[in-house]
Design an enzyme around this catalytic site. Structure first.
Site, PDB file in Angstrom:
ATOM      1  CG  HIS A 145       8.597 -18.337 -16.158  1.00  0.00           C
ATOM      2  ND1 HIS A 145       8.157 -19.629 -16.119  1.00  0.00           N
ATOM      3  CD2 HIS A 145       9.848 -18.379 -15.639  1.00  0.00           C
ATOM      4  CE1 HIS A 145       9.090 -20.424 -15.583  1.00  0.00           C
ATOM      5  NE2 HIS A 145      10.126 -19.688 -15.296  1.00  0.00           N
ATOM      6  CG  HIS A 181      16.633 -18.447 -19.183  1.00  0.00           C
ATOM      7  ND1 HIS A 181      16.611 -19.544 -20.008  1.00  0.00           N
ATOM      8  CD2 HIS A 181      15.895 -18.805 -18.098  1.00  0.00           C
ATOM      9  CE1 HIS A 181      15.890 -20.521 -19.469  1.00  0.00           C
ATOM     10  NE2 HIS A 181      15.439 -20.087 -18.301  1.00  0.00           N
ATOM     11  CD  GLU A 231      13.438 -17.106 -15.248  1.00  0.00           C
ATOM     12  OE1 GLU A 231      13.556 -17.130 -16.486  1.00  0.00           O
ATOM     13  OE2 GLU A 231      13.149 -18.128 -14.578  1.00  0.00           O
TER      14      GLU A 231
HETATM   15  P1  5GP Z   1       9.957 -27.295 -17.507  1.00  0.00           P
HETATM   16  O1  5GP Z   1      10.762 -28.515 -17.461  1.00  0.00           O
HETATM   17  O2  5GP Z   1       9.192 -26.984 -16.258  1.00  0.00           O
HETATM   18  O3  5GP Z   1       9.161 -27.095 -18.767  1.00  0.00           O
HETATM   19  O4  5GP Z   1      11.019 -26.118 -17.595  1.00  0.00           O
HETATM   20  C1  5GP Z   1      11.908 -25.851 -16.572  1.00  0.00           C
HETATM   21  C2  5GP Z   1      12.778 -24.712 -16.961  1.00  0.00           C
HETATM   22  O5  5GP Z   1      13.644 -25.082 -18.039  1.00  0.00           O
HETATM   23  C3  5GP Z   1      12.047 -23.481 -17.498  1.00  0.00           C
HETATM   24  O6  5GP Z   1      11.543 -22.676 -16.502  1.00  0.00           O
HETATM   25  C4  5GP Z   1      13.152 -22.820 -18.278  1.00  0.00           C
HETATM   26  O7  5GP Z   1      14.056 -22.178 -17.411  1.00  0.00           O
HETATM   27  C5  5GP Z   1      13.811 -24.001 -18.923  1.00  0.00           C
HETATM   28  N1  5GP Z   1      13.194 -24.344 -20.218  1.00  0.00           N
HETATM   29  C6  5GP Z   1      12.238 -25.281 -20.451  1.00  0.00           C
HETATM   30  N2  5GP Z   1      11.946 -25.343 -21.760  1.00  0.00           N
HETATM   31  C7  5GP Z   1      12.718 -24.431 -22.377  1.00  0.00           C
HETATM   32  C8  5GP Z   1      12.875 -24.047 -23.741  1.00  0.00           C
HETATM   33  O8  5GP Z   1      12.258 -24.551 -24.659  1.00  0.00           O
HETATM   34  N3  5GP Z   1      13.777 -23.065 -23.968  1.00  0.00           N
HETATM   35  C9  5GP Z   1      14.501 -22.489 -22.996  1.00  0.00           C
HETATM   36  N4  5GP Z   1      15.363 -21.526 -23.333  1.00  0.00           N
HETATM   37  N5  5GP Z   1      14.384 -22.840 -21.710  1.00  0.00           N
HETATM   38  C10 5GP Z   1      13.497 -23.789 -21.394  1.00  0.00           C
HETATM   39  P1  5GP Z   2      12.941 -22.041 -14.477  1.00  0.00           P
HETATM   40  O1  5GP Z   2      11.768 -22.924 -14.400  1.00  0.00           O
HETATM   41  O2  5GP Z   2      12.772 -20.714 -15.115  1.00  0.00           O
HETATM   42  O3  5GP Z   2      14.268 -22.670 -14.641  1.00  0.00           O
HETATM   43  O4  5GP Z   2      13.056 -21.743 -12.945  1.00  0.00           O
HETATM   44  C1  5GP Z   2      12.136 -21.049 -12.224  1.00  0.00           C
HETATM   45  C2  5GP Z   2      12.774 -20.942 -10.854  1.00  0.00           C
HETATM   46  O5  5GP Z   2      12.352 -19.730 -10.301  1.00  0.00           O
HETATM   47  C3  5GP Z   2      12.391 -22.055  -9.935  1.00  0.00           C
HETATM   48  O6  5GP Z   2      13.466 -22.334  -9.090  1.00  0.00           O
HETATM   49  C4  5GP Z   2      11.259 -21.469  -9.145  1.00  0.00           C
HETATM   50  O7  5GP Z   2      11.166 -21.960  -7.839  1.00  0.00           O
HETATM   51  C5  5GP Z   2      11.643 -20.004  -9.123  1.00  0.00           C
HETATM   52  N1  5GP Z   2      10.474 -19.120  -9.137  1.00  0.00           N
HETATM   53  C6  5GP Z   2      10.298 -18.115  -8.278  1.00  0.00           C
HETATM   54  N2  5GP Z   2       9.126 -17.503  -8.512  1.00  0.00           N
HETATM   55  C7  5GP Z   2       8.557 -18.142  -9.547  1.00  0.00           C
HETATM   56  C8  5GP Z   2       7.337 -17.954 -10.243  1.00  0.00           C
HETATM   57  O8  5GP Z   2       6.520 -17.069  -9.968  1.00  0.00           O
HETATM   58  N3  5GP Z   2       7.109 -18.784 -11.286  1.00  0.00           N
HETATM   59  C9  5GP Z   2       7.977 -19.775 -11.654  1.00  0.00           C
HETATM   60  N4  5GP Z   2       7.654 -20.548 -12.685  1.00  0.00           N
HETATM   61  N5  5GP Z   2       9.134 -19.982 -10.998  1.00  0.00           N
HETATM   62  C10 5GP Z   2       9.425 -19.168  -9.964  1.00  0.00           C
END
Ligand code: 5GP
Ligand code: 5GP
EC number: 4.6.1.19
Length: 230
Positions: free
Chosen positions: A65, A123, A119
């Site tokens: 991811h 990040h 990503e």
């Molecule tokens: P969710 O709210 O679904 O857990 O996370 C959404 C997105 O926020 C993740 O895909 C990632 O990009 C970022 N994120 C969530 N938790 C963390 C964390 O603990 N550390 C970092 N660096 N990014 C995070």
């Molecule tokens: P994060 O949660 O890392 O901030 O964001 C993930 C982003 O990448 C979201 O906008 C999601 O729609 C896109 N994405 C594309 N492919 C994938 C996948 O395979 N897994 C996840 N978790 N996010 C994906």
């Protein structure tokens, strides 16, 4: 003469040293990485559904991811440099491996570019002081190979067969195989059961090896969680 030279040396040290310290402290902009891998079966069997990449159904294996710079206090930087956009031409030698190890499952179907771009921009740009764009993707690919999560689990008799396994046995088998304690994130399948969604491992600031996590994310799985097939 000697005295003059010595005092010149002292003066130049006094001028240079503070700027060295300032430079190194301003590049200390994160403490460690989370390396996050997702189980495709658990991304796909939720209410949200998934779409296979344009290159076809990915292997039944954990996929990358992301590699996320983080602070020790649990907070994290994001979108650190909009002057360094995702540039596929810098990673052309990695694309074949990325399609295999970092497949996108979001809808609509895509090649992976949009996921990798997201990503990198969210990040990757926050670890630029340590690794450049090519190293960022290369580091994640190396970590995926090195950690072999599915191998660790199946060796312990934990298979993606739709059965439930104890969270403890999942954690222990990954610790046994990688040497480090993982953090497990769950999501819910269509009928609301808690299942193994993502595994977090921690990596040192230079991206060169696993470390024990300085802090774990928040959230909780049940004691028994499902490991769905894909
Ligand atoms: P969710 O709210 O679904 O857990 O996370 C959404 C997105 O926020 C993740 O895909 C990632 O990009 C970022 N994120 C969530 N938790 C963390 C964390 O603990 N550390 C970092 N660096 N990014 C995070
Ligand atoms: P994060 O949660 O890392 O901030 O964001 C993930 C982003 O990448 C979201 O906008 C999601 O729609 C896109 N994405 C594309 N492919 C994938 C996948 O395979 N897994 C996840 N978790 N996010 C994906």
């Amino acid at each position: 003469m000697k005295i003059l030279l010595a005092s010149l040396c002292v003066i130049s040290l006094l001028v240079i040293l503070p700027s060295v310290f300032t430079a190194s402290s301003s590049s200390e902009d994160f403490d460690f990485f989370y390396f996050v891998q997702q189980w495709p079966g658990s991304y796909c069997d939720t209410q949200k559904k998934c779409c296979y990449p344009t290159s076809g159904k990915p292997a039944a294996d954990f996929g990358i991811h992301g590699l996320w710079p983080n602070y020790k206090d649990g907070t994290y930087p994001s979108n650190c440099d909009d002057t360094k956009p995702f540039d596929k031409s810098t990673i052309s030698d990695l694309i074949t491996s990325m399609k295999k190890s970092w497949p996108t499952l979001a809808c609509p179907s895509g090649s992976g570019d949009a996921f990798w771009e997201h990503e990198w921009e969210k990040h990757g740009t926050c670890s630029e002081s340590v690794i450049d764009q090519h190293e960022y993707f290369q580091t994640a690919l190396n970590l995926k190979q090195k950690t072999d999560l599915l191998g660790a689990l199946t060796k312990a008799g934990i298979n993606p067969d739709g059965n439930s396994y104890s969270l403890e046995s999942i954690r222990d088998s990954i610790k046994e195989s990688t040497g480090f304690t993982p953090w497990v994130e769950c999501n819910r399948d269509e009928s609301g059961n808690s299942q193994l969604y993502q595994v977090y491992l921690c990596v040192d600031r230079s991206g060169s090896g696993l470390i024990e996590c300085p802090v774990f994310p928040h959230g909780k799985c049940g004691d028994e969680i499902e490991f769905p097939s894909f």
